[in-house]
Scaffold this active site. Structure first.
Site: not given
Ligand code: 5GP
Length: 130
Positions: A45-47, A103, A112, A116, A118
């Site tokens: 899970r994204d922070i 992204n 980052v 990755h 999302h």
């Protein structure tokens, strides 16, 4: 082997690519809410979630961004895509739908430098994105 440091004092794990927070999550050195892991990908899970469901899917084989897919191994890239679809299914997003975002680079605000995807879902999403 001694750890090499950059001018800003950060460690490197090899000469080409700086270690990222996602390398730490994969290694289990940085805590994360991991929702899926297999031999090819990890998802957590994204922070800073931007939707009720906001999960990041990361291939265990490192690339800096999806821009490297032009020369990436088809097997690795295929497993990455399968991982994204599997995670979305396991999160129960398939019926209503979800968005997958890569992204890539400065204009897209990639923060980052480890590729990755999302996965965003759990609500009606606006279009176009900002
Ligand atoms: P980017 O802008 O590079 O596409 O997205 C990076 C994402 O990683 C951001 O949405 C950010 O909230 C997330 N992130 C950054 N650091 C951490 C962390 O330590 N743990 C988790 N779970 N997510 C993080």
């Amino acid at each position: 082997m001694p750890r090499r440091l950059t001018r800003r004092g950060r460690s490197r794990y090899d000469s080409a690519m700086e270690k990222t927070i996602f390398d730490g999550i994969i290694a289990g050195e940085v805590p994360a809410d991991v929702v899926y892991r297999d031999e090819h990908v990890i998802a957590f899970r994204d922070i800073n979630p931007q939707a009720p469901v906001h999960v990041l899917v990361v291939p265990l084989e490192r690339m800096e961004s999806i821009a490297e897919a032009t020369s990436g191994k088809p097997e690795t890239l295929g497993r990455f895509m399968q991982g994204i679809a599997t995670v979305a299914r396991e999160l129960g997003l398939e019926e209503k739908g979800y968005r997958v975002v890569f992204n890539t680079g400065r204009d897209a605000l990639q923060t980052v430098q480890y590729v990755h995807a999302h996965i965003l879902g759990g609500r009606k999403l606006g279009w176009p994105p900002g």
